[in-house]
Design a protein around this motif. Structure first.
Motif, PDB file in Angstrom:
ATOM      1  N   PRO A 287       0.810  -1.225   0.000  1.00  0.00           N
ATOM      2  CA  PRO A 287       0.000   0.000   0.000  1.00  0.00           C
ATOM      3  C   PRO A 287       0.842   1.274   0.000  1.00  0.00           C
ATOM      4  CG  PRO A 287      -0.098  -1.076   2.145  1.00  0.00           C
ATOM      5  CD  PRO A 287       0.538  -2.046   1.197  1.00  0.00           C
ATOM      6  N   LEU A 288       2.017   1.233   0.631  1.00  0.00           N
ATOM      7  CA  LEU A 288       2.929   2.380   0.556  1.00  0.00           C
ATOM      8  C   LEU A 288       3.325   2.636  -0.900  1.00  0.00           C
ATOM      9  CD1 LEU A 288       5.381   1.962   3.576  1.00  0.00           C
ATOM     10  CD2 LEU A 288       4.212   4.067   2.940  1.00  0.00           C
ATOM     11  N   ALA A 289       3.704   1.570  -1.606  1.00  0.00           N
ATOM     12  CA  ALA A 289       4.125   1.711  -2.999  1.00  0.00           C
ATOM     13  C   ALA A 289       2.971   2.174  -3.885  1.00  0.00           C
ATOM     14  CB  ALA A 289       4.698   0.394  -3.511  1.00  0.00           C
ATOM     15  N   LEU A 290       1.764   1.667  -3.634  1.00  0.00           N
ATOM     16  CA  LEU A 290       0.599   2.111  -4.399  1.00  0.00           C
ATOM     17  C   LEU A 290       0.343   3.602  -4.192  1.00  0.00           C
ATOM     18  CD1 LEU A 290      -1.803  -0.893  -3.695  1.00  0.00           C
ATOM     19  CD2 LEU A 290      -0.948  -0.230  -5.952  1.00  0.00           C
ATOM     20  N   SER A 291       0.412   4.036  -2.944  1.00  0.00           N
ATOM     21  CA  SER A 291       0.158   5.436  -2.632  1.00  0.00           C
ATOM     22  C   SER A 291       1.216   6.344  -3.242  1.00  0.00           C
ATOM     23  CB  SER A 291       0.107   5.630  -1.109  1.00  0.00           C
ATOM     24  OG  SER A 291      -0.189   6.963  -0.772  1.00  0.00           O
ATOM     25  N   VAL A 292       2.487   5.943  -3.112  1.00  0.00           N
ATOM     26  CA  VAL A 292       3.582   6.731  -3.682  1.00  0.00           C
ATOM     27  C   VAL A 292       3.505   6.708  -5.208  1.00  0.00           C
ATOM     28  CG1 VAL A 292       6.089   6.850  -3.953  1.00  0.00           C
ATOM     29  CG2 VAL A 292       5.098   6.452  -1.693  1.00  0.00           C
ATOM     30  N   GLY A 293       3.180   5.540  -5.784  1.00  0.00           N
ATOM     31  CA  GLY A 293       3.054   5.439  -7.236  1.00  0.00           C
ATOM     32  C   GLY A 293       1.985   6.353  -7.789  1.00  0.00           C
ATOM     33  N   LYS A 294       0.875   6.446  -7.080  1.00  0.00           N
ATOM     34  CA  LYS A 294      -0.180   7.367  -7.512  1.00  0.00           C
ATOM     35  C   LYS A 294       0.278   8.814  -7.381  1.00  0.00           C
ATOM     36  CE  LYS A 294      -4.823   9.065  -6.653  1.00  0.00           C
ATOM     37  NZ  LYS A 294      -5.933   9.202  -5.694  1.00  0.00           N
ATOM     38  N   ALA A 295       0.931   9.134  -6.251  1.00  0.00           N
ATOM     39  CA  ALA A 295       1.385  10.505  -6.020  1.00  0.00           C
ATOM     40  C   ALA A 295       2.427  10.930  -7.054  1.00  0.00           C
ATOM     41  CB  ALA A 295       1.962  10.628  -4.615  1.00  0.00           C
ATOM     42  N   ARG A 296       3.257   9.996  -7.499  1.00  0.00           N
ATOM     43  CA  ARG A 296       4.265  10.298  -8.527  1.00  0.00           C
ATOM     44  C   ARG A 296       3.648  10.505  -9.913  1.00  0.00           C
ATOM     45  NH1 ARG A 296       8.254   5.204  -7.442  1.00  0.00           N
ATOM     46  NH2 ARG A 296       9.459   5.992  -5.666  1.00  0.00           N
ATOM     47  N   GLY A 297       2.398  10.086 -10.087  1.00  0.00           N
ATOM     48  CA  GLY A 297       1.767  10.149 -11.391  1.00  0.00           C
ATOM     49  C   GLY A 297       2.016   8.933 -12.246  1.00  0.00           C
ATOM     50  N   GLN A 298       2.584   7.872 -11.633  1.00  0.00           N
ATOM     51  CA  GLN A 298       2.810   6.636 -12.379  1.00  0.00           C
ATOM     52  C   GLN A 298       1.500   5.890 -12.586  1.00  0.00           C
ATOM     53  OE1 GLN A 298       5.905   5.356  -9.457  1.00  0.00           O
ATOM     54  NE2 GLN A 298       7.114   4.790 -11.260  1.00  0.00           N
ATOM     55  N   ILE A 299       0.747   5.677 -11.514  1.00  0.00           N
ATOM     56  CA  ILE A 299      -0.481   4.892 -11.565  1.00  0.00           C
ATOM     57  C   ILE A 299      -1.661   5.806 -11.894  1.00  0.00           C
ATOM     58  CG2 ILE A 299      -2.043   3.424 -10.239  1.00  0.00           C
ATOM     59  CD1 ILE A 299       0.383   2.619  -8.526  1.00  0.00           C
ATOM     60  N   LYS A 300      -2.370   5.459 -12.961  1.00  0.00           N
ATOM     61  CA  LYS A 300      -3.492   6.279 -13.410  1.00  0.00           C
ATOM     62  C   LYS A 300      -4.753   5.418 -13.562  1.00  0.00           C
ATOM     63  CE  LYS A 300      -0.563   9.498 -16.031  1.00  0.00           C
ATOM     64  NZ  LYS A 300       0.725   8.879 -15.651  1.00  0.00           N
ATOM     65  N   THR A 301      -5.909   6.068 -13.534  1.00  0.00           N
ATOM     66  CA  THR A 301      -7.181   5.369 -13.682  1.00  0.00           C
ATOM     67  C   THR A 301      -7.188   4.536 -14.957  1.00  0.00           C
ATOM     68  OG1 THR A 301      -8.353   7.139 -12.527  1.00  0.00           O
ATOM     69  CG2 THR A 301      -9.681   5.666 -13.879  1.00  0.00           C
ATOM     70  N   GLY A 302      -7.601   3.278 -14.815  1.00  0.00           N
ATOM     71  CA  GLY A 302      -7.656   2.370 -15.945  1.00  0.00           C
ATOM     72  C   GLY A 302      -6.437   1.492 -16.107  1.00  0.00           C
ATOM     73  N   ASP A 303      -5.344   1.794 -15.381  1.00  0.00           N
ATOM     74  CA  ASP A 303      -4.134   0.974 -15.470  1.00  0.00           C
ATOM     75  C   ASP A 303      -4.374  -0.405 -14.868  1.00  0.00           C
ATOM     76  OD1 ASP A 303      -2.721   2.989 -16.661  1.00  0.00           O
ATOM     77  OD2 ASP A 303      -1.485   3.482 -14.919  1.00  0.00           O
ATOM     78  N   LEU A 304      -3.765  -1.426 -15.478  1.00  0.00           N
ATOM     79  CA  LEU A 304      -3.843  -2.787 -14.939  1.00  0.00           C
ATOM     80  C   LEU A 304      -2.617  -3.038 -14.075  1.00  0.00           C
ATOM     81  CD1 LEU A 304      -5.550  -5.466 -15.107  1.00  0.00           C
ATOM     82  CD2 LEU A 304      -3.771  -6.263 -16.684  1.00  0.00           C
ATOM     83  N   LEU A 305      -2.865  -3.401 -12.804  1.00  0.00           N
ATOM     84  CA  LEU A 305      -1.804  -3.598 -11.828  1.00  0.00           C
ATOM     85  C   LEU A 305      -1.780  -5.041 -11.337  1.00  0.00           C
ATOM     86  CD1 LEU A 305      -2.241  -0.473 -11.766  1.00  0.00           C
ATOM     87  CD2 LEU A 305      -1.918  -0.579  -9.297  1.00  0.00           C
ATOM     88  N   VAL A 306      -0.580  -5.527 -11.051  1.00  0.00           N
ATOM     89  CA  VAL A 306      -0.418  -6.782 -10.331  1.00  0.00           C
ATOM     90  C   VAL A 306       0.364  -6.476  -9.064  1.00  0.00           C
ATOM     91  CG1 VAL A 306       0.585  -9.085 -10.319  1.00  0.00           C
ATOM     92  CG2 VAL A 306      -0.459  -8.217 -12.392  1.00  0.00           C
ATOM     93  N   THR A 307      -0.204  -6.812  -7.919  1.00  0.00           N
ATOM     94  CA  THR A 307       0.520  -6.732  -6.656  1.00  0.00           C
ATOM     95  C   THR A 307       0.835  -8.151  -6.215  1.00  0.00           C
ATOM     96  OG1 THR A 307      -1.437  -6.862  -5.219  1.00  0.00           O
ATOM     97  CG2 THR A 307      -0.826  -4.691  -6.033  1.00  0.00           C
ATOM     98  N   GLU A 308       2.084  -8.386  -5.785  1.00  0.00           N
ATOM     99  CA  GLU A 308       2.463  -9.724  -5.347  1.00  0.00           C
ATOM    100  C   GLU A 308       3.442  -9.624  -4.191  1.00  0.00           C
ATOM    101  OE1 GLU A 308       5.652  -9.739  -6.247  1.00  0.00           O
ATOM    102  OE2 GLU A 308       5.902  -9.247  -8.344  1.00  0.00           O
ATOM    103  N   ALA A 309       3.358 -10.612  -3.280  1.00  0.00           N
ATOM    104  CA  ALA A 309       4.191 -10.576  -2.079  1.00  0.00           C
ATOM    105  C   ALA A 309       4.410 -11.974  -1.537  1.00  0.00           C
ATOM    106  CB  ALA A 309       3.532  -9.699  -1.008  1.00  0.00           C
ATOM    107  N   ILE A 310       5.539 -12.122  -0.822  1.00  0.00           N
ATOM    108  CA  ILE A 310       5.839 -13.373  -0.129  1.00  0.00           C
ATOM    109  C   ILE A 310       6.393 -13.031   1.244  1.00  0.00           C
ATOM    110  CG2 ILE A 310       8.163 -13.519  -1.131  1.00  0.00           C
ATOM    111  CD1 ILE A 310       7.777 -16.604  -1.140  1.00  0.00           C
ATOM    112  N   GLY A 311       6.001 -13.812   2.242  1.00  0.00           N
ATOM    113  CA  GLY A 311       6.472 -13.561   3.596  1.00  0.00           C
ATOM    114  C   GLY A 311       6.559 -14.842   4.390  1.00  0.00           C
ATOM    115  N   GLY A 312       6.902 -14.680   5.655  1.00  0.00           N
ATOM    116  CA  GLY A 312       7.064 -15.826   6.540  1.00  0.00           C
ATOM    117  C   GLY A 312       5.835 -16.711   6.531  1.00  0.00           C
ATOM    118  N   GLY A 313       6.088 -17.979   6.656  1.00  0.00           N
ATOM    119  CA  GLY A 313       5.000 -18.973   6.631  1.00  0.00           C
ATOM    120  C   GLY A 313       5.432 -20.288   6.017  1.00  0.00           C
ATOM    121  N   LEU A 314       5.902 -20.272   4.794  1.00  0.00           N
ATOM    122  CA  LEU A 314       5.816 -19.181   3.841  1.00  0.00           C
ATOM    123  C   LEU A 314       4.367 -18.944   3.411  1.00  0.00           C
ATOM    124  CD1 LEU A 314       8.835 -19.952   1.483  1.00  0.00           C
ATOM    125  CD2 LEU A 314       8.712 -18.144   3.171  1.00  0.00           C
TER     126      LEU A 314
END
Length: 323
Positions: A287-314
């Motif tokens: 969510p930090l990256a999404l917020s910063v990406g929008k603020a930078r003007g990178q992410i715009k309405t209609g863009d297709l995004l993939v968010t992916e993550a891996i953490g302990g567990g795995l």
């Protein structure tokens, strides 16, 4: 018509204290060059004394509400993804609910470590698609500085504190992959890999514990599993890597981010990168990256995004959404 969970607002909060790599040179056998070369991290934020995960989460949530033009009373459910909640219980989410002045609805935490925000978005999407709620506040928030072993240079230089928040809102769609909102989800876990990333303490062991990580093993699993989960999620809706405008990955390590993009056949020009400024903020990083990406003007309405993550567990997974 098909119900879609559409992004109505996004926001983030970072603690005031900025910690450059050079600060670790005072107490560890390390250097700014060593940290940058192995992780891509240049600086990170640490919470102040007495500043808790729920405090960070509340600030990010208010920013998301402001972005959406909504008030706490407009939110039906609140989900916080975190591994560093203020207390054993109650949940950080109910604390945020109280701090926002939200007197209705319900709130709960999700714990999937660095994959937490992906799992939280999946839960929010299910609540909206099933018709149980209209709007969900989804937050990723962490104070990982509280669980660092400051003598372990392989881990303590990698992590930071922060929070990001997203408001998801029910809207009607046509049911195809041109809709705005969350289009598909892929979630996975395998408890057999517990020992490569974990905290060596907890309530039932009566110890606080510190984060422990087998970096090479985590790296090996990360690239393979992140590329695979993204491909699976895209395949569910008849899309592939060539359709992506932006990958917004978990910001753990620039080499993992670069390796995943290569495996997916994408240029780094299609990747939102914030790891240099935030370090690994676990569940807060997407969510930090999404917020910063929008603020930078990178992410715009209609863009297709993939968010992916891996953490302990795995635990790992991905979400495909159209902004």
């Amino acid at each position: 018509m098909t119900k879609r969970a559409v992004v109505a607002g996004i926001g983030h909060y970072l603690p005031e204290r900025v910690v450059p790599n050079s600060e670790f040179e005072k107490s560890l056998d390390t250097s700014d060059e060593w940290i940058r070369a192995r992780s891509g991290i240049e600086r990170r934020h640490f919470a102040a004394e007495g500043q808790t995960t729920s405090n960070l989460a509340t600030q990010a949530a208010q920013a998301a509400l402001d972005d959406a033009g909504l008030t706490p009373d407009d939110i039906d459910a609140l989900i916080v993804a975190t591994s560093t909640a203020d207390l054993t219980f109650p949940s950080a989410a109910t604390m945020v609910q109280a701090q926002l002045g939200m007197r209705q609805g319900f709130a709960f935490d999700v714990q999937a470590v660095c994959a937490g925000f992906v799992f939280a978005m999946a839960n929010a999407n299910a609540l909206i698609v099933s018709g149980q709620v209209k709007r969900v506040m989804v937050i990723g928030a962490e104070t990982f500085s509280r669980i660092m072993d400051w003598t372990d240079r392989s881990t303590c230089v990698l992590f930071g504190d922060g929070a990001g928040a997203m408001v998801l809102e029910a809207q009607d769609g046509t049911g195809d992959n041109a809709d705005r909102g969350i289009l598909s989800v892929d979630l996975n876990s395998d408890g057999n890999y517990r020992d490569i990333l974990y905290v060596d303490g907890g309530v039932s062991t009566n110890t606080t514990g510190h984060l422990r990580m087998e970096g090479k093993e985590v790296f090996r699993h990360a690239i393979e599993k992140l590329a695979a989960t993204a491909a699976t999620a895209l395949g569910k809706i008849g899309l592939d890597g060539s359709d992506i405008d932006w990958i917004v990955p978990h910001q753990a390590n620039i080499r993992i981010i670069q390796g995943t993009a290569r495996k997916m056949g994408l240029s780094m020009d299609n990747v939102v990168v914030t790891v240099q400024d935030h370090g690994n903020t676990s569940a807060a990083s997407i969510p930090l990256a999404l917020s910063v990406g929008k603020a930078r003007g990178q992410i715009k309405t209609g863009d297709l995004l993939v968010t992916e993550a891996i953490g302990g567990g795995l635990a790992w997974g991905s979400v495909v959404l159209r902004w």
